[in-house]
Scaffold this motif. Structure first.
Motif, PDB file in Angstrom:
ATOM      1  N   LEU A 101      21.150 -57.660   5.258  1.00  0.00           N
ATOM      2  CA  LEU A 101      20.034 -57.601   4.308  1.00  0.00           C
ATOM      3  C   LEU A 101      19.255 -58.920   4.302  1.00  0.00           C
ATOM      4  CD1 LEU A 101      21.787 -55.768   1.323  1.00  0.00           C
ATOM      5  CD2 LEU A 101      20.119 -54.808   2.923  1.00  0.00           C
ATOM      6  N   LEU A 102      19.974 -60.035   4.436  1.00  0.00           N
ATOM      7  CA  LEU A 102      19.313 -61.331   4.474  1.00  0.00           C
ATOM      8  C   LEU A 102      18.437 -61.456   5.721  1.00  0.00           C
ATOM      9  CD1 LEU A 102      18.840 -64.193   3.427  1.00  0.00           C
ATOM     10  CD2 LEU A 102      20.958 -64.899   4.590  1.00  0.00           C
ATOM     11  N   LEU A 103      18.947 -61.009   6.863  1.00  0.00           N
ATOM     12  CA  LEU A 103      18.165 -61.062   8.098  1.00  0.00           C
ATOM     13  C   LEU A 103      16.903 -60.216   7.988  1.00  0.00           C
ATOM     14  CD1 LEU A 103      20.993 -60.862  10.791  1.00  0.00           C
ATOM     15  CD2 LEU A 103      19.587 -62.850  10.234  1.00  0.00           C
ATOM     16  N   GLN A 104      17.007 -59.064   7.342  1.00  0.00           N
ATOM     17  CA  GLN A 104      15.829 -58.215   7.155  1.00  0.00           C
ATOM     18  C   GLN A 104      14.797 -58.906   6.259  1.00  0.00           C
ATOM     19  OE1 GLN A 104      17.699 -54.682   5.633  1.00  0.00           O
ATOM     20  NE2 GLN A 104      17.994 -53.759   7.664  1.00  0.00           N
ATOM     21  N   SER A 105      15.278 -59.538   5.207  1.00  0.00           N
ATOM     22  CA  SER A 105      14.366 -60.257   4.302  1.00  0.00           C
ATOM     23  C   SER A 105      13.685 -61.413   5.017  1.00  0.00           C
ATOM     24  CB  SER A 105      15.151 -60.772   3.086  1.00  0.00           C
ATOM     25  OG  SER A 105      14.318 -61.500   2.220  1.00  0.00           O
ATOM     26  N   VAL A 106      14.454 -62.134   5.838  1.00  0.00           N
ATOM     27  CA  VAL A 106      13.885 -63.250   6.603  1.00  0.00           C
ATOM     28  C   VAL A 106      12.829 -62.747   7.572  1.00  0.00           C
ATOM     29  CG1 VAL A 106      14.424 -64.955   8.380  1.00  0.00           C
ATOM     30  CG2 VAL A 106      15.887 -64.765   6.353  1.00  0.00           C
ATOM     31  N   ALA A 107      13.114 -61.605   8.236  1.00  0.00           N
ATOM     32  CA  ALA A 107      12.171 -61.046   9.210  1.00  0.00           C
ATOM     33  C   ALA A 107      10.852 -60.681   8.541  1.00  0.00           C
ATOM     34  CB  ALA A 107      12.789 -59.820   9.882  1.00  0.00           C
ATOM     35  N   ARG A 108      10.944 -60.092   7.344  1.00  0.00           N
ATOM     36  CA  ARG A 108       9.708 -59.723   6.633  1.00  0.00           C
ATOM     37  C   ARG A 108       8.871 -60.959   6.313  1.00  0.00           C
ATOM     38  NH1 ARG A 108      13.285 -55.922   4.198  1.00  0.00           N
ATOM     39  NH2 ARG A 108      13.694 -57.353   2.458  1.00  0.00           N
ATOM     40  N   ARG A 109       9.538 -62.035   5.924  1.00  0.00           N
ATOM     41  CA  ARG A 109       8.791 -63.257   5.598  1.00  0.00           C
ATOM     42  C   ARG A 109       8.161 -63.881   6.834  1.00  0.00           C
ATOM     43  NH1 ARG A 109      12.099 -66.544   0.859  1.00  0.00           N
ATOM     44  NH2 ARG A 109      12.512 -64.732  -0.500  1.00  0.00           N
ATOM     45  N   LEU A 110       8.870 -63.821   7.969  1.00  0.00           N
ATOM     46  CA  LEU A 110       8.322 -64.405   9.195  1.00  0.00           C
ATOM     47  C   LEU A 110       7.062 -63.678   9.638  1.00  0.00           C
ATOM     48  CD1 LEU A 110      11.546 -65.131  11.306  1.00  0.00           C
ATOM     49  CD2 LEU A 110      10.083 -66.776  10.111  1.00  0.00           C
ATOM     50  N   LYS A 111       7.034 -62.343   9.437  1.00  0.00           N
ATOM     51  CA  LYS A 111       5.857 -61.569   9.850  1.00  0.00           C
ATOM     52  C   LYS A 111       4.598 -62.022   9.101  1.00  0.00           C
ATOM     53  CE  LYS A 111       8.405 -57.315  10.939  1.00  0.00           C
ATOM     54  NZ  LYS A 111       8.606 -55.906  10.554  1.00  0.00           N
ATOM     55  N   LYS A 112       4.795 -62.513   7.868  1.00  0.00           N
ATOM     56  CA  LYS A 112       3.633 -62.931   7.067  1.00  0.00           C
ATOM     57  C   LYS A 112       2.940 -64.164   7.639  1.00  0.00           C
ATOM     58  CE  LYS A 112       5.689 -61.343   2.706  1.00  0.00           C
ATOM     59  NZ  LYS A 112       6.159 -61.785   1.352  1.00  0.00           N
ATOM     60  N   HIS A 113       3.659 -64.955   8.445  1.00  0.00           N
ATOM     61  CA  HIS A 113       3.138 -66.246   8.880  1.00  0.00           C
ATOM     62  C   HIS A 113       2.627 -66.223  10.312  1.00  0.00           C
ATOM     63  CE1 HIS A 113       4.232 -68.711   5.369  1.00  0.00           C
ATOM     64  NE2 HIS A 113       5.225 -67.846   5.227  1.00  0.00           N
ATOM     65  N   ILE A 114       2.431 -65.047  10.882  1.00  0.00           N
ATOM     66  CA  ILE A 114       1.887 -64.991  12.245  1.00  0.00           C
ATOM     67  C   ILE A 114       0.684 -64.067  12.275  1.00  0.00           C
ATOM     68  CG2 ILE A 114       4.139 -65.451  13.299  1.00  0.00           C
ATOM     69  CD1 ILE A 114       4.206 -62.445  14.055  1.00  0.00           C
ATOM     70  N   ARG A 115      -0.162 -64.262  13.276  1.00  0.00           N
ATOM     71  CA  ARG A 115      -1.325 -63.408  13.473  1.00  0.00           C
ATOM     72  C   ARG A 115      -0.928 -62.197  14.319  1.00  0.00           C
ATOM     73  NH1 ARG A 115      -4.482 -67.964  16.545  1.00  0.00           N
ATOM     74  NH2 ARG A 115      -2.409 -67.910  17.499  1.00  0.00           N
ATOM     75  N   GLU A 116      -1.832 -61.222  14.395  1.00  0.00           N
ATOM     76  CA  GLU A 116      -1.563 -60.039  15.203  1.00  0.00           C
ATOM     77  C   GLU A 116      -1.420 -60.394  16.677  1.00  0.00           C
ATOM     78  OE1 GLU A 116      -4.360 -56.947  14.628  1.00  0.00           O
ATOM     79  OE2 GLU A 116      -3.890 -56.662  12.497  1.00  0.00           O
ATOM     80  N   SER A 117      -2.099 -61.438  17.092  1.00  0.00           N
ATOM     81  CA  SER A 117      -2.018 -61.845  18.500  1.00  0.00           C
ATOM     82  C   SER A 117      -0.739 -62.599  18.811  1.00  0.00           C
ATOM     83  CB  SER A 117      -3.223 -62.720  18.855  1.00  0.00           C
ATOM     84  OG  SER A 117      -3.256 -63.879  18.028  1.00  0.00           O
ATOM     85  N   ASP A 118       0.014 -63.002  17.780  1.00  0.00           N
ATOM     86  CA  ASP A 118       1.264 -63.734  17.979  1.00  0.00           C
ATOM     87  C   ASP A 118       2.447 -62.769  17.998  1.00  0.00           C
ATOM     88  OD1 ASP A 118      -0.242 -66.055  17.950  1.00  0.00           O
ATOM     89  OD2 ASP A 118      -0.017 -66.286  15.765  1.00  0.00           O
ATOM     90  N   THR A 119       3.608 -63.294  18.364  1.00  0.00           N
ATOM     91  CA  THR A 119       4.815 -62.476  18.471  1.00  0.00           C
ATOM     92  C   THR A 119       5.963 -63.154  17.761  1.00  0.00           C
ATOM     93  OG1 THR A 119       4.151 -61.574  20.617  1.00  0.00           O
ATOM     94  CG2 THR A 119       6.480 -61.409  20.048  1.00  0.00           C
ATOM     95  N   VAL A 120       6.706 -62.381  16.953  1.00  0.00           N
ATOM     96  CA  VAL A 120       7.955 -62.860  16.390  1.00  0.00           C
ATOM     97  C   VAL A 120       9.037 -61.882  16.821  1.00  0.00           C
ATOM     98  CG1 VAL A 120       7.519 -61.669  14.196  1.00  0.00           C
ATOM     99  CG2 VAL A 120       9.245 -63.483  14.300  1.00  0.00           C
ATOM    100  N   CYS A 121      10.122 -62.380  17.336  1.00  0.00           N
ATOM    101  CA  CYS A 121      11.203 -61.504  17.798  1.00  0.00           C
ATOM    102  C   CYS A 121      12.542 -62.077  17.354  1.00  0.00           C
ATOM    103  CB  CYS A 121      11.166 -61.339  19.319  1.00  0.00           C
ATOM    104  SG  CYS A 121      11.900 -62.709  20.226  1.00  0.00           S
ATOM    105  N   ARG A 122      13.512 -61.169  17.329  1.00  0.00           N
ATOM    106  CA  ARG A 122      14.875 -61.602  17.035  1.00  0.00           C
ATOM    107  C   ARG A 122      15.593 -61.799  18.354  1.00  0.00           C
ATOM    108  NH1 ARG A 122      19.864 -58.207  14.336  1.00  0.00           N
ATOM    109  NH2 ARG A 122      21.278 -59.979  14.068  1.00  0.00           N
TER     110      ARG A 122
END
Length: 828
Positions: free
Chosen positions: A454-475
């Motif tokens: 659950l913590l990893l999911q919460s962290v992932a949601r927050r990371l998505k907020k700080h990138i643009r559509e042209s950027d990539t966030v992955c685990r």
């Protein structure tokens, strides 16, 4: 004719056949009798004619011998005399040509008058003929006179040049057979009536006998067989069988044939029933339509999938299911395949009765009749909605992390390849951020894997907020994430993103009813200066991330060449750590503990050391964090406990000392579900008294998931071991929980002891810890005591125990044994 014959029973048919057979026999017999009498009559007529001819020739011979033959009256008198007897109606003498030539033509009646006369004279053989004249039966015989060698008048004939063997005439004898014919008719009539009566009687006798045989041997068995057949037909009972008793061969053969037929019919019926069950119970929907593609039948699976009942679709075209998703060209190609090959299969979208559109896998085949004409279409289809979802899920899992729904390594590599290609074309920079959650393993071990997820999911949601559509966030895996920022013009924009992430992580996460604060250690590498490939950028960002951890965590660091060297050293150390236990490169030292009031030796703390085979001594501050990161701390910690307990027991067995030994327990060890079982096993194997073992736990470790911690501590305390809090004051303790933990000792961290004599704040902290420990009935020990001033200050504050270089440095077992000589030792 045929209908009434088929309507007759076997008895009557046999009766008619018997009567017909007897009648035919009667006719044959009657004809034989008549023929026999007629033959006898003909024989008698021939005999009379021959006798008459013989008598006539004899009379003529006498007349010839006496010379009276030339007188016609004598010849006529002879004829009248001969014809007066035996029913002779006419008697004539026929003169041959040679006699007429020598003796004259004779009487006109003596000439050959017809073909019969001429034939007898010419062939020298008798000729016979039956004929009717005036309605009466006549018999005529023409018998030639052949000159014999023993004829008494031979010399006379020879004198007249008549040779023996020649025919000199014939006798024509005509008999009236009217009386014989009447007798034959009477006989024939008698035979008709007599034999007819005989036939009737015989037919009745034979018929009665045959009927009895038929009834017993045919009709009764046939009746029983007929009854069984009727039961089988009326009840549709294909289990009935005709009895075969072996007494009536033909009926038994018929019964056997019936039984075989019923058995075959039962087999066919069972197969049809089985096919019907397969049709109805098939998980695949089935449609059977006629040559015009009108639906004839559907099964239950069709209704389950489409929602239409059989009554709703029979007679209709299957196109009622069409969804409209396929165009006309699709259907034209489908029917072209069906016409040319007799089959088609593929994926198609149809519409349920409810209007829902669904995918199905459809197979269509055709069936032809005996004339080779199209008879039926058979369509079999399966709802593949679940399969499509599974395929979509598989595609998702192939490119996305299922827990956080972030791109995984595969998709990251694709995005990274495109980003690098675009950056090379545009000349822009790319920033790769490697993020690692600080102390995530402790949270995962203390709160459980569900809370960690659950913590990893919460962290992932927050990371998505700080990138643009042209950027990539992955685990990347575990607690590691990667962010790729494209179109970077200067490092300041990267710093802005990194600072935003650090700030965002400072806000608590509400997980499992608790407020968790986590942080990231972030390493940053830039394209093209820090690498030109994805692999190089990741490796360098990873090195920078470890530098951020060494800098106190919860920060970010840009990559430098020195970090690359450190990262390589760390990786090399991890590889060496995995071999150190096997090679026996670890060893233990024991640091004595002193009672401040008495100055006695009261115990030991075991400390691990690593002597690398090539690199020499490696300090714990370097290899312990790496062991914790790569998960090797548990087997290493178990080895430390096993070795230390064994050593203390050997000292005890030798009578040297009987002092408690303390050992540090890592968070990973402590969160093992069977930590109490492991400690119990080690104590049992080494024989050490549990009260001589003290386990040191960090403050942050016990405060994570306090409820579970209390359960684990209670199990350990039940074993009889001592429990203490190590590095007290560096973490966050809740006194409310702390007072319920079954603890024995608090250890003041060396960071407070180091400046206790010069920094008032540190002195105040140590004084507070000592006071709080005593208020909880806990003993307090200070570590890292290196000077007399520190010793005196702690003693003044009321500290109970100390350890450090002021009292003794850590010692090898043999060094400790020498150290014991002349020392005061506290005894239990």
């Amino acid at each position: 004719m045929r209908n009434w014959w088929h309507a007759l029973g076997v008895q009557w048919k046999l009766q008619i056949l018997i009567m017909t057979a007897v009648f035919v026999l009667f006719l044959v017999f009657q004809q034989w009798i008549v023929g026999m009498f007629e033959s006898r009559e003909l024989s008698d007529s021939r005999s009379i004619a021959q006798d008459t001819a013989d008598g006539l020739i004899n009379g003529l011979n006498k007349l010839m011998v006496t010379g009276k033959i030339s007188d016609p009256r004598n010849r006529l008198l002879l004829l009248r005399k001969m014809s007066s007897t035996r029913g002779i109606e006419e008697l004539r003498i026929i003169r041959a040509k040679q006699v007429s030539d020598q003796f004259g033509p004779g009487l006109p009646s003596e000439a050959a008058v017809d073909a019969l006369d001429r034939k007898a004279i010419e062939t020298a053989r008798p000729v016979y003929k039956k004929f009717r004249k005036d309605g009466e039966l006549r018999f005529r015989a023409v018998i030639p006179f052949v000159v014999s060698t023993n004829f008494r008048g031979t010399n006379c004939l020879m004198c007249h040049h008549v040779q023996p063997g020649s025919v000199n005439g014939a006798a024509s004898v005509t008999l009236n057979l009217t009386d014989e014919e009447l007798s034959m008719e009477k006989l024939n009539s008698w035979l008709w009536w007599g034999l007819l009566a005989f036939e009737l009687i015989l037919s009745a006798i034979i018929g009665s006998f045959v009927r009895r045989i038929v009834v017993k041997n045919i009709e009764e068995p046939l009746g029983r067989l007929k009854q069984i057949m009727g039961e089988a037909r009326s009840n549709m009972d294909l289990t009935v069988r005709a009895k075969i008793d072996g007494r009536h061969r033909d009926v038994d053969e018929l019964a056997g044939t019936f039984n075989v037929f019923v058995e075959n019919l039962e087999g066919v019926t069972n197969k049809l029933a089985l096919y019907a069950k397969v049709f109805e119970n098939s998980e695949e929907a089935i449609i059977i339509s006629d040559a015009q593609n009108r639906i004839i039948s559907v099964n239950r699976a069709f209704t389950r999938i489409t929602g239409y009942t059989q009554e709703e679709v029979v007679g209709r075209n299957p196109k009622l299911l069409s969804s409209g998703k396929q165009d006309l060209e699709f259907y034209e190609e489908m029917w072209r395949s069906i016409r040319n090959t007799g089959q088609w299969q593929g994926e198609i979208w149809n519409r349920r009765k409810s209007g829902e559109i669904y995918p199905e896998w459809l197979s269509i085949s055709t069936e032809k009749n005996d004339r080779g004409e199209l008879a039926n279409h058979i369509a079999i289809f399966t709802d593949i909605t679940s399969r499509k979802r599974s395929e979509e899920r598989i595609r998702f899992l192939a490119y996305y992390d299922p827990l956080t729904e972030l791109p995984n390594r595969v998709l990251f590599e694709e995005h990274m390849s495109r980003a690098l290609a675009a950056a090379r074309r545009s000349g822009n920079q790319i920033a790769l951020l490697f993020l690692d959650l600080d102390r995530f393993k402790s949270i995962n071990d203390s709160l459980g894997h569900l809370a960690g997820d659950l913590l990893l999911q919460s962290v992932a949601r927050r990371l998505k907020k700080h990138i643009r559509e042209s950027d990539t966030v992955c685990r990347q895996g575990g607690d590691e994430f990667i962010i790729v920022l494209t179109g970077i013009e200067n490092p300041e924009s990267v710093i802005h993103v990194a600072e935003g992430i650090v700030k965002e992580m400072a806000e608590p996460h509400h997980i499992a009813g608790q407020h968790l604060v986590v942080s990231f250690s972030i390493g940053i590498s830039l394209f093209p200066q820090d690498g030109s490939t994805s692999e190089t950028l990741i490796r360098n960002a990873d090195a920078a991330m470890y530098h951020a951890k060494e800098a106190g965590r919860n920060n970010f660091q840009f990559f430098s060449a020195e970090m690359n060297s450190e990262a390589f050293e760390r990786l090399s150390m991890e590889v060496d750590l995995r071999q150190a236990l096997k090679k026996g490169e670890f060893y233990l030292k024991y640091q004595p503990k002193m009672d401040l009031r008495s100055g006695n030796l009261i115990g030991l703390e075991v400390l691990i050391r690593w002597r690398h085979g090539e690199k020499g001594e490696i300090p714990p501050s370097k290899f312990i964090p790496i062991a914790e990161e790569c998960g090797l701390i548990s087997p290493i910690g178990d080895w430390v406990l096993q070795t230390a307990c064994g050593q203390c027991q050997r000292w005890r067995d030798s009578g040297m000392i009987s002092l408690p030994v303390s050992a540090n327990i890592s968070a990973l060890q402590f969160r093992q579900q069977k930590i109490s079982d492991i400690i119990s096993r080690i104590l049992e194997e080494t024989g050490l008294d549990p009260k001589l073992l003290e386990l040191e736990l960090t403050e942050s470790m016990v405060m994570q998931n306090a409820q579970e911690t209390m359960v684990t501590l209670a199990k350990l305390k039940k074993l009889g071991v001592e429990l203490s809090i190590d590095d007290f004051g560096t973490g966050y303790s809740s006194l409310n929980y702390l007072r319920y933990f079954p603890l024995d000792r608090l250890k003041i961290d060396r960071s407070f002891v180091r400046d206790i004599t010069t920094v008032e704040a540190d002195a105040a902290i140590t004084r507070t810890i000592i006071s709080m420990g005593h208020s909880l009935n806990l003993k307090v020990i200070a570590e890292g005591v290196e000077t007399k001033a520190q010793f005196d200050m702690l003693k003044e504050q009321g500290c109970d125990e100390i350890q450090g270089f002021y009292y003794s440095e850590p010692l090898l077992p043999e060094e400790f044994e020498r150290y014991l000589q002349g020392r005061r030792i506290a005894h239990g």
